[in-house]
Design a protein around this motif. Structure first.
Motif, short mmCIF file in Angstrom:
data_model
loop_
_atom_site.label_atom_id
_atom_site.label_comp_id
_atom_site.label_asym_id
_atom_site.label_seq_id
_atom_site.Cartn_x
_atom_site.Cartn_y
_atom_site.Cartn_z
N GLU A 73 0.83 -1.20 0.00
CA GLU A 73 0.00 0.00 0.00
C GLU A 73 0.87 1.25 0.00
O GLU A 73 0.60 2.21 -0.73
CB GLU A 73 -0.93 0.00 1.22
CG GLU A 73 -1.86 1.20 1.25
CD GLU A 73 -2.77 1.21 2.47
OE1 GLU A 73 -3.68 2.06 2.47
OE2 GLU A 73 -2.58 0.40 3.40
N ARG A 74 1.93 1.24 0.80
CA ARG A 74 2.85 2.39 0.84
C ARG A 74 3.46 2.63 -0.52
O ARG A 74 3.55 3.77 -0.99
CB ARG A 74 3.94 2.14 1.88
CG ARG A 74 4.93 3.27 1.99
CD ARG A 74 6.06 2.93 2.98
NE ARG A 74 7.07 3.94 3.00
CZ ARG A 74 8.08 4.03 2.13
NH1 ARG A 74 8.20 3.15 1.17
NH2 ARG A 74 8.96 4.99 2.23
N ASN A 75 3.90 1.56 -1.18
CA ASN A 75 4.49 1.70 -2.51
C ASN A 75 3.49 2.27 -3.51
O ASN A 75 3.84 3.12 -4.33
CB ASN A 75 5.03 0.35 -3.00
CG ASN A 75 6.26 -0.08 -2.23
OD1 ASN A 75 6.95 0.74 -1.62
ND2 ASN A 75 6.54 -1.37 -2.24
N GLU A 76 2.23 1.80 -3.43
CA GLU A 76 1.20 2.34 -4.31
C GLU A 76 0.96 3.82 -4.04
O GLU A 76 0.82 4.62 -4.97
CB GLU A 76 -0.11 1.56 -4.13
CG GLU A 76 -0.06 0.15 -4.68
CD GLU A 76 -1.30 -0.66 -4.34
OE1 GLU A 76 -2.31 -0.08 -3.89
OE2 GLU A 76 -1.25 -1.89 -4.51
N GLY A 82 3.98 10.53 -6.50
CA GLY A 82 4.90 10.88 -7.59
C GLY A 82 4.14 11.32 -8.83
O GLY A 82 4.48 12.33 -9.46
N GLN A 83 3.12 10.57 -9.19
CA GLN A 83 2.31 10.91 -10.36
C GLN A 83 1.63 12.26 -10.17
O GLN A 83 1.64 13.11 -11.06
CB GLN A 83 1.27 9.82 -10.63
CG GLN A 83 0.39 10.09 -11.83
CD GLN A 83 1.15 10.13 -13.13
OE1 GLN A 83 2.11 9.40 -13.32
NE2 GLN A 83 0.74 11.00 -14.04
N LEU A 84 1.05 12.48 -9.01
CA LEU A 84 0.36 13.75 -8.74
C LEU A 84 1.34 14.92 -8.73
O LEU A 84 1.01 16.03 -9.18
CB LEU A 84 -0.40 13.67 -7.42
CG LEU A 84 -1.61 12.73 -7.44
CD1 LEU A 84 -2.18 12.58 -6.04
CD2 LEU A 84 -2.68 13.22 -8.41
N THR A 85 2.54 14.70 -8.23
CA THR A 85 3.57 15.75 -8.24
C THR A 85 3.92 16.13 -9.67
O THR A 85 4.02 17.32 -10.00
CB THR A 85 4.82 15.28 -7.48
OG1 THR A 85 4.45 14.99 -6.12
CG2 THR A 85 5.91 16.34 -7.48
N ASN A 88 0.98 18.05 -11.10
CA ASN A 88 0.90 19.37 -10.50
C ASN A 88 1.96 20.31 -11.10
O ASN A 88 1.67 21.46 -11.44
CB ASN A 88 1.07 19.28 -8.98
CG ASN A 88 0.78 20.58 -8.28
OD1 ASN A 88 -0.17 21.27 -8.62
ND2 ASN A 88 1.60 20.91 -7.30
N ASP A 89 3.19 19.79 -11.23
CA ASP A 89 4.26 20.59 -11.83
C ASP A 89 3.93 20.97 -13.27
O ASP A 89 4.17 22.10 -13.70
CB ASP A 89 5.60 19.85 -11.77
CG ASP A 89 6.13 19.72 -10.36
OD1 ASP A 89 5.63 20.42 -9.45
OD2 ASP A 89 7.05 18.90 -10.16
N TRP A 90 3.36 20.03 -14.01
CA TRP A 90 2.98 20.30 -15.40
C TRP A 90 1.90 21.38 -15.45
O TRP A 90 1.96 22.30 -16.28
CB TRP A 90 2.49 19.02 -16.08
CG TRP A 90 2.14 19.23 -17.52
CD1 TRP A 90 2.96 19.19 -18.58
CD2 TRP A 90 0.84 19.56 -18.03
NE1 TRP A 90 2.28 19.46 -19.74
CE2 TRP A 90 0.96 19.70 -19.43
CE3 TRP A 90 -0.41 19.75 -17.45
CZ2 TRP A 90 -0.11 20.02 -20.25
CZ3 TRP A 90 -1.49 20.07 -18.28
CH2 TRP A 90 -1.33 20.20 -19.66
#
Length: 111
Positions: A73-76, A82-85, A88-90
Motif C-alpha cells: 500500500e505504501r508503494n502504491e 509521484g504521479q500527482l507531483t 501538478n508541476d505540469w
C-alpha cells in the motif's frame, strides 16, 4: 560501483541448487557470477534460519502478512504521490505559459 543486491527469492533458489548437490559450489558461483564464499555464507545463513519456517507462530505470520500488505500500500501511495507531483508541476508550468507570470493571482492559486 556499488554492491549488488540480491532478492531473497534469488538467494533461496541458489541455496537450494547448492543443497541438491547437482553441481559444485564453484560451478554455481561461476554460473551466477558470485564468489564461492558468498554462496557458502548464504547456505550457512539459510540452514541456521531454516527452523524458523516451522516455528513461526500464527501471530507472527499474520504480522508479516500485514507488514507486506502495508508495504504494498505504501508503494502504491508513493507512486500516486509521484504521479500527482508530476501532474501538478505540469499544470503550474502550463498555467504560467497560458496565463503569464502572474498566473497565481489570475487562477486564485495560493501557495
Amino acid at each position: 560501483m556499488g554492491r549488488r543486491q540480491f532478492t531473497a527469492e534469488f538467494k533461496t533458489k541458489v541455496v537450494l541448487e547448492i543443497l541438491r548437490e547437482e553441481k559444485q559450489i564453484g560451478e554455481l558461483a561461476d554460473e551466477h557470477e558470485l564468489s564461492p564464499n558468498q554462496l557458502r555464507n548464504w547456505k550457512k545463513e539459510f540452514l541456521e534460519n531454516a527452523v524458523k519456517v516451522f516455528s513461526e507462530s500464527k501471530q507472527e505470520k499474520d504480522l508479516h502478512a500485514k507488514e507486506r500488505a502495508m508495504d504494498e500500500e505504501r508503494n502504491e501511495l508513493m507512486a500516486k504521490v509521484g504521479q500527482l507531483t508530476i501532474e501538478n508541476d505540469w499544470l503550474k508550468k502550463r498555467s504560467k505559459q497560458v496565463l503569464g507570470t502572474d498566473w497565481e493571482t489570475k487562477s486564485g492559486f495560493k501557495k
